[in-house]
Design a protein around this motif. Structure first.
Motif, PDB file in Angstrom:
ATOM      1  N   UNK A   9       0.819  -1.212   0.000  1.00  0.00           N
ATOM      2  CA  UNK A   9       0.000   0.000   0.000  1.00  0.00           C
ATOM      3  C   UNK A   9       0.852   1.262   0.000  1.00  0.00           C
ATOM      4  N   UNK A  10       2.170   1.128   0.153  1.00  0.00           N
ATOM      5  CA  UNK A  10       3.084   2.251  -0.023  1.00  0.00           C
ATOM      6  C   UNK A  10       3.074   3.329   1.033  1.00  0.00           C
ATOM      7  N   UNK A  11       2.625   3.034   2.223  1.00  0.00           N
ATOM      8  CA  UNK A  11       2.590   4.014   3.297  1.00  0.00           C
ATOM      9  C   UNK A  11       3.534   3.608   4.419  1.00  0.00           C
ATOM     10  N   UNK A  12       3.995   4.586   5.173  1.00  0.00           N
ATOM     11  CA  UNK A  12       4.690   4.325   6.427  1.00  0.00           C
ATOM     12  C   UNK A  12       3.922   5.046   7.520  1.00  0.00           C
ATOM     13  N   UNK A  13       4.113   4.595   8.734  1.00  0.00           N
ATOM     14  CA  UNK A  13       3.424   5.168   9.880  1.00  0.00           C
ATOM     15  C   UNK A  13       4.448   5.442  10.959  1.00  0.00           C
ATOM     16  N   UNK A  14       4.367   6.639  11.551  1.00  0.00           N
ATOM     17  CA  UNK A  14       5.275   6.991  12.638  1.00  0.00           C
ATOM     18  C   UNK A  14       4.451   7.586  13.786  1.00  0.00           C
ATOM     19  N   UNK A  24       0.332  20.888  11.982  1.00  0.00           N
ATOM     20  CA  UNK A  24      -0.127  20.091  10.854  1.00  0.00           C
ATOM     21  C   UNK A  24      -1.503  19.488  11.138  1.00  0.00           C
ATOM     22  N   UNK A  25      -1.609  18.812  12.273  1.00  0.00           N
ATOM     23  CA  UNK A  25      -2.852  18.136  12.646  1.00  0.00           C
ATOM     24  C   UNK A  25      -3.974  19.157  12.866  1.00  0.00           C
ATOM     25  N   UNK A  69       7.278  10.157   2.199  1.00  0.00           N
ATOM     26  CA  UNK A  69       7.804  11.123   3.147  1.00  0.00           C
ATOM     27  C   UNK A  69       6.899  12.293   3.456  1.00  0.00           C
ATOM     28  N   UNK A  70       5.709  12.324   2.872  1.00  0.00           N
ATOM     29  CA  UNK A  70       4.765  13.429   3.080  1.00  0.00           C
ATOM     30  C   UNK A  70       3.642  12.956   3.999  1.00  0.00           C
ATOM     31  N   UNK A  71       3.339  13.706   5.077  1.00  0.00           N
ATOM     32  CA  UNK A  71       2.235  13.331   5.960  1.00  0.00           C
ATOM     33  C   UNK A  71       0.899  13.414   5.210  1.00  0.00           C
ATOM     34  N   UNK A  72       0.123  12.313   5.253  1.00  0.00           N
ATOM     35  CA  UNK A  72      -1.137  12.285   4.510  1.00  0.00           C
ATOM     36  C   UNK A  72      -2.329  11.784   5.319  1.00  0.00           C
ATOM     37  N   UNK A  73      -2.086  11.213   6.508  1.00  0.00           N
ATOM     38  CA  UNK A  73      -3.232  10.829   7.331  1.00  0.00           C
ATOM     39  C   UNK A  73      -2.842  10.739   8.803  1.00  0.00           C
ATOM     40  N   UNK A 102      -7.984  11.358   6.800  1.00  0.00           N
ATOM     41  CA  UNK A 102      -7.133  11.650   5.658  1.00  0.00           C
ATOM     42  C   UNK A 102      -6.951  13.158   5.582  1.00  0.00           C
ATOM     43  N   UNK A 103      -5.736  13.580   5.328  1.00  0.00           N
ATOM     44  CA  UNK A 103      -5.432  15.008   5.210  1.00  0.00           C
ATOM     45  C   UNK A 103      -6.243  15.628   4.075  1.00  0.00           C
TER      46      UNK A 103
END
Length: 190
Positions: A9-14, A24-25, A69-73, A102-103
């Protein structure tokens, strides 16, 4: 907790950092599309305080989902025995509660939100202790009900929470594996 960068799915989570991620949030949760997040009037300090409390809570975690590398959710994981659903249903061993957002974007990508919920569910079920994912969306949130169905959730009850009327939904590992979300991930059309 982090989906491998080469995950399907190509996402990372931190982990969300309450201080560095608050601005941001704040923009995400106060956006008109986030009305069901119920933080429309929140100030930046409110967001910092809310996510500092989550970071300090033993049974609640918040994460930022990234794509390239871009925050999206935004994703929250919680233990429903102690957070959100206390006294509102009978939790089972291995139940994990979830919220995701989702952003907002000016350039929507078709299927992106479906990819996000698939990534969130994949992340939650990566923990072998997770047997079911539990959600409690507002009964009026038709968009998320469709997404939940796509991911394999079934509504098992309508519950009255202090802040909203909600549908209690659950998704077992088996239902997720048989869901439209996983079929799409495998490239199988239904």
């Amino acid at each position: 907790m982090s989906t491998a960068p080469d995950s399907p799915v190509g996402f990372t989570v931190r982990p969300l950092d309450p201080l560095t991620d608050a601005e941001l949030v704040h923009g995400w949760v106060t956006h008109p599309k986030a009305v069901f997040w119920m933080m429309q009037d929140a100030r930046l300090e409110d967001i910092e305080r809310e996510y500092m409390a989550i970071a300090a809570h033993e049974h609640h975690d918040a994460f930022i989902g990234m794509r390239d590398g871009v925050p999206v959710f935004l994703m929250e994981r919680y233990d429903p025995r102690y957070v959100e659903l206390v006294g509102l249903y009978e939790p089972e061993p291995g139940d994990v509660g979830m919220h995701f957002l989702v952003a907002p974007t000016d350039t929507p990508v078709h299927g992106f939100t479906r990819a996000v919920i698939t990534a969130v569910m994949t992340e939650l079920f990566a923990d072998e202790a997770t047997r079911r994912v539990v959600v409690e969306p507002d009964v009026r949130n038709d968009a998320v009900h469709a997404l939940n169905e796509y991911a394999g959730f079934e509504v098992i009850d309508k519950i009255d929470k202090p802040e909203k009327d909600a549908y209690l939904g659950v998704c077992t590992r088996e239902r997720f594996e048989k869901s439209d979300a996983m079929a799409a991930l495998r490239g199988v059309s239904r």
